[in-house]
Design a protein around this motif. Structure first.
Motif, short mmCIF file in Angstrom:
data_model
loop_
_atom_site.label_atom_id
_atom_site.label_comp_id
_atom_site.label_asym_id
_atom_site.label_seq_id
_atom_site.Cartn_x
_atom_site.Cartn_y
_atom_site.Cartn_z
N GLU A 310 0.26 -8.24 7.86
CA GLU A 310 1.51 -8.01 7.16
C GLU A 310 1.69 -6.52 6.90
O GLU A 310 0.74 -5.80 6.64
CB GLU A 310 1.54 -8.77 5.84
N HIS A 311 2.93 -6.06 6.98
CA HIS A 311 3.28 -4.66 6.73
C HIS A 311 2.55 -3.71 7.67
O HIS A 311 1.98 -2.69 7.25
CB HIS A 311 3.00 -4.29 5.27
N ASP A 359 4.47 -5.10 -2.04
CA ASP A 359 3.38 -5.77 -1.35
C ASP A 359 2.63 -4.86 -0.38
O ASP A 359 1.52 -5.19 0.05
CB ASP A 359 3.90 -6.99 -0.59
N LYS A 362 -0.62 -3.80 -1.90
CA LYS A 362 -1.59 -4.88 -1.87
C LYS A 362 -2.17 -5.08 -0.47
O LYS A 362 -3.31 -5.51 -0.31
CB LYS A 362 -0.92 -6.18 -2.34
#
Length: 477
Positions: A310-311, A359, A362
């Motif tokens: 993710e990201h 996020d 994180k």
């Protein structure tokens, strides 16, 4: 009247989140400029294909007290490599080269061991070529010989390692890519960049050059030194960082630009104005493979890579003074340019991105660690990681990113902090020869020669082909 009042209320309400976001960005920038003693800085943020923030901070020219503005031009050093990568991909789209083909298809008179190295191995720094910087002045980058003389000396040097076996950041790679660009186009590489990238984007201030060139609105680079005229200073002193890039090496580190123009370039790249095929962008933003099948740290041309679920993020840093990250899946990019060599803005890019998409922080263990260790102390690094793993078992900092972070700390003479991160890396990756090799380097800088020798021995045990470790051990024993 009621409808009018509701409309006004909505407009004011929409402004508050933007104001709060900008305030949070400015707070991080002001904090980092103060802690790192950065004289001047530009930031640009791109979201959903538009520049949503551009801001100038501090002083561009200390001598004459000239403030940074949106038009101040900064050296971006190795960020130049992403432009070179795009130029190579443009040639690939035209069918003029193949990334999987060997250099010998495009360049003549290569040493035998160089001939089968592929374009993409060069772009990701796993070629094993000798470093051209060995033949230039280590401080200024100047040379007293012609390019032909440099080339003849370079091709006589031995390979640093077997191609595809290791990663080693190396300016020879992008020097050679520049020669390929020139040969396939029949014109100097700077003209190709201008016609195919700068002009289509409207980058009127973006130019090749160094401290010898007269560049409009140019911000000279500064750095702190603890050594002057061969003597150690009692405290760091800010000095002019006079940097030179011979013309033939400028595809590796010779560009100067503004944050706004770099942002416009990123927008054009993602919108298909520079590369026609989405597959070209995808290939440039994906790792290749070492000989053992593991993915490379770099993607072709891009050195800040975060290949996470993710990201995902890709970007580049240059000269310890300029850096940017692109988040393709999040339609977000963050660019920070400074005039301090060693300012290392790459350290806080993810924190800035996290202001827009929380996020992201994180998702990035390095940013999480940096924030935690600033509060608790770097000597708590192993404890912090173990505690976080108990809560989130999937938490695992990347070996390469930890190593890069520790080297950035070491470049700012934060030896104790670097020591703790290198130590953490060997703790997390006990089978990595490179982690022990790097750990030995910081121990040596700290004057701990016996401990450094032990780390180099461990590194050689894990990788008998580690020539750097062998050389360092000879000096220590």
């Amino acid at each position: 009247m009621k409808t009018y009042c509701i409309l006004i209320f909505c407009l004011f309400s929409a402004c508050f989140p933007a104001q709060n976001t900008e305030a949070a960005v400015y707070a991080v920038i002001n904090r980092e400029m103060k802690e790192r003693q950065i004289p001047g800085l530009q930031i640009a943020v791109v979201q959903n294909g538009k520049i949503i923030l551009k801001k100038a901070f501090g002083t561009a020219n200390i001598q004459d007290r000239i403030p940074v503005t949106d038009t101040t031009v900064f050296p971006i050093n190795s960020c130049t490599k992403v432009f070179t990568a795009v130029a190579i991909m443009q040639l690939a789209e035209e069918g003029k080269l193949n990334l999987s083909s060997s250099l010998s298809q495009y360049l003549d008179d290569l040493p035998e061991k160089w001939q089968q190295v592929t374009i993409e191995q060069v772009m990701t720094h796993i070629s094993g070529f000798p470093e051209i910087l060995q033949l230039l002045d280590p401080i200024t980058g100047t040379n007293l010989k012609t390019e032909k003389e440099i080339w003849e000396a370079l091709t006589k040097l031995p390979m640093s390692f077997k191609t595809g076996e290791q990663f080693s950041y190396n300016q020879t790679n992008y020097y050679l890519l520049g020669k390929i660009i020139e040969k396939l186009n029949g014109q100097p590489f700077d003209m190709f960049f201008k016609k195919r990238q700068f002009e289509p984007v409207g980058m009127k201030s973006t130019v090749f050059g160094d401290s010898r060139d007269i560049i409009a609105h140019f911000a000279p680079t500064y750095r702190y030194t603890t050594m002057l005229n061969g003597q150690k200073l009692n405290e760091p002193k800010l000095i002019d960082d006079y940097h030179l890039f011979p013309e033939f090496t400028r595809t590796s580190a010779g560009l100067n630009t503004t944050a706004e123009e770099l942002a416009a370039w990123i927008i054009a790249l993602q919108k298909g104005k520079l590369l026609k095929n989405p597959e070209s962008l995808q290939r440039m933003w994906s790792p290749i493979r070492f000989n053992n099948g593991t993915p490379t740290n770099w993607s072709p041309g891009w050195g800040l890579t975060k290949f996470r679920a993710e990201h995902k993020a890709v970007g580049m840093s240059g000269g310890g003074r300029s850096a940017f990250l692109v988040y393709p899946d999040d339609n977000l990019s963050v660019i920070v340019l400074t005039n301090l060599g060693g300012g290392m803005p790459e350290d806080f890019l993810e924190e800035l991105a996290g202001i827009y998409i929380p996020d992201i922080v994180k998702a990035d263990p390095i940013t999480f660690l940096r924030i935690q260790l600033q509060k608790k102390g770097f000597n708590k690094a192993i404890d912090v990681v173990n505690a976080e793993k108990k809560i989130h078992p999937e938490f695992k900092p990347n070996e390469s990113e930890l190593n890069d972070w520790a080297y950035r700390l070491m470049s700012r003479n934060q030896l104790q902090e670097a020591f703790e991160i290198f130590k953490l890396n060997t703790y997390l990756f006990p089978g990595s020869w490179n982690a022990y090799d790097s750990y030995g380097e910081v121990l040596l800088k700290m004057g701990k020669k016996k401990e450094a020798a032990d780390m180099y021995k461990k590194s050689i045990q894990l990788n008998p082909d580690n020539e750097n470790g062998k050389n360092m051990l000879k000096q220590l024993l």
